[in-house]
Design a protein around this motif. Sequence first.
Motif, PDB file in Angstrom:
ATOM      1  N   ALA A   1       0.735  -1.360  -0.046  1.00 33.49           N
ATOM      2  CA  ALA A   1       0.099   0.322  -0.177  1.00 33.49           C
ATOM      3  C   ALA A   1       0.646   1.014  -0.291  1.00 33.49           C
ATOM      4  O   ALA A   1       0.755   2.876  -0.763  1.00 33.49           O
ATOM      5  CB  ALA A   1      -0.692  -0.116   1.688  1.00 33.49           C
ATOM      6  N   GLY A   2       1.797   1.108   0.508  1.00 34.74           N
ATOM      7  CA  GLY A   2       2.650   2.202   1.181  1.00 34.74           C
ATOM      8  C   GLY A   2       4.042   2.685  -0.497  1.00 34.74           C
ATOM      9  O   GLY A   2       3.762   3.799  -0.441  1.00 34.74           O
ATOM     10  N   LEU A   3       3.409   1.634  -1.167  1.00 33.78           N
ATOM     11  CA  LEU A   3       4.520   1.991  -2.670  1.00 33.78           C
ATOM     12  C   LEU A   3       3.158   2.015  -3.525  1.00 33.78           C
ATOM     13  O   LEU A   3       4.542   2.751  -5.085  1.00 33.78           O
ATOM     14  CB  LEU A   3       5.445   0.081  -2.547  1.00 33.78           C
ATOM     15  CG  LEU A   3       6.386  -0.022  -1.874  1.00 33.78           C
ATOM     16  CD1 LEU A   3       6.545  -1.726  -2.627  1.00 33.78           C
ATOM     17  CD2 LEU A   3       7.796   0.972  -2.801  1.00 33.78           C
ATOM     18  N   LEU A   4       2.466   2.280  -3.795  1.00 30.38           N
ATOM     19  CA  LEU A   4       1.205   2.451  -4.428  1.00 30.38           C
ATOM     20  C   LEU A   4       0.984   3.939  -4.525  1.00 30.38           C
ATOM     21  O   LEU A   4       0.173   4.508  -3.124  1.00 30.38           O
ATOM     22  CB  LEU A   4       0.296   2.037  -4.673  1.00 30.38           C
ATOM     23  CG  LEU A   4       0.179   0.302  -5.139  1.00 30.38           C
ATOM     24  CD1 LEU A   4      -1.096  -0.093  -4.579  1.00 30.38           C
ATOM     25  CD2 LEU A   4       0.205   0.433  -7.016  1.00 30.38           C
ATOM     26  N   ASN A   5       1.096   4.469  -6.025  1.00 27.31           N
ATOM     27  CA  ASN A   5       0.171   6.218  -6.247  1.00 27.31           C
ATOM     28  C   ASN A   5      -1.151   6.223  -6.112  1.00 27.31           C
ATOM     29  O   ASN A   5      -2.066   4.825  -5.818  1.00 27.31           O
ATOM     30  CB  ASN A   5       0.525   6.713  -6.889  1.00 27.31           C
ATOM     31  CG  ASN A   5       2.199   6.872  -7.929  1.00 27.31           C
ATOM     32  OD1 ASN A   5       3.018   7.799  -7.317  1.00 27.31           O
ATOM     33  ND2 ASN A   5       2.698   7.111  -9.396  1.00 27.31           N
ATOM     34  N   PRO A   6      -2.041   7.095  -5.739  1.00 24.38           N
ATOM     35  CA  PRO A   6      -3.151   7.167  -5.756  1.00 24.38           C
ATOM     36  C   PRO A   6      -4.085   5.985  -6.989  1.00 24.38           C
ATOM     37  O   PRO A   6      -3.298   7.407  -7.666  1.00 24.38           O
ATOM     38  CB  PRO A   6      -3.559   8.606  -5.458  1.00 24.38           C
ATOM     39  CG  PRO A   6      -2.561   8.785  -5.172  1.00 24.38           C
ATOM     40  CD  PRO A   6      -1.472   8.347  -5.322  1.00 24.38           C
ATOM     41  N   GLY A   7      -4.484   5.410  -6.829  1.00 26.71           N
ATOM     42  CA  GLY A   7      -5.081   5.185  -7.866  1.00 26.71           C
ATOM     43  C   GLY A   7      -4.690   3.777  -8.564  1.00 26.71           C
ATOM     44  O   GLY A   7      -5.274   2.863  -9.637  1.00 26.71           O
ATOM     45  N   GLY A   8      -3.166   3.572  -7.848  1.00 28.19           N
ATOM     46  CA  GLY A   8      -2.621   2.616  -8.247  1.00 28.19           C
ATOM     47  C   GLY A   8      -2.310   0.899  -8.743  1.00 28.19           C
ATOM     48  O   GLY A   8      -3.799   1.297  -7.151  1.00 28.19           O
TER      49      GLY A   8
END
Length: 280
Positions: free
Chosen positions: A150-157
């Motif tokens: 979750a911490g690695l993902l962009n918004p909408g990733g």
Amino acid sequence: MPHPLTAEHAESFDTNRASWDERVEAHWASRMYRRHADALRQGRPDLAKDLVAAAGDVTGRSLIQLQCHMGMETMGWSLLGARAVGVDFSAPAIAKAEQLCDELQLDTRFVCANVYDVPEQITETFDYVFVSIGSLCWLPDVRAWASVVAGLLNPGGRLVLNDVHPLMNILDDADDPPGFALRYPYLGGEPVVCEETSTYADLDRTFEKRRVVDWTHPLGDVVTAVVDAGLRVERLTESSRCVWPALNVMTTEDDGRTWRFPEPWRGKLPVEFTLLARQA
């Protein structure tokens, strides 16, 4: 979140890393990985078509693959146009990935790191997190893993997770019909210690580093961990596809590209699952 690796976990990771390190040269020379590498040399990403379709157009998008081994899938995403990063805890595996990447003149980047240490070593975020076959069983804490994702993902990733179905982790070879048996626990979260004399990529090779430690994460635990980390699950599918000789009773009809249970179990037991989830 506190670092999930207890002293016992850290010792297990060291044991597993030694096993993976020793097997890298055998994997590199194996028919399985030569086929993957040759596909890349021919400009073909050796990725399952359904995963590519599920991800959609990755051109110009950023992607990180956790536990990438020798990085051949990661480089496949680069060929499809992604700005890709591969992470693995085995330094010899990362060295092979970088060797092939240089040969192919790709801009794929590789980082040697434990999954749980990724937030300390990689500060950027990504449009995709990709996790492939044979990953989660090597991790003691699936909730901490989901937090890293979750911490690695962009918004909408998006998370694209395609891994071994946990049912397979509880099966083992057996002499009596049907040729396999329930051997290990599905629930409980306890580590399973095994002696692995060979490797999935070359069943004829033997190794000195035989002790491995893994964990079974029930499908419900994986889904719940992803949801609790703040991701929205979009799809969960199960499949009988098997891309390695998971059990002695399995047979192949396409030169080792896929493996199957015999009748009457053929096509009736889950071997893989694919989970797609999105960051808010």
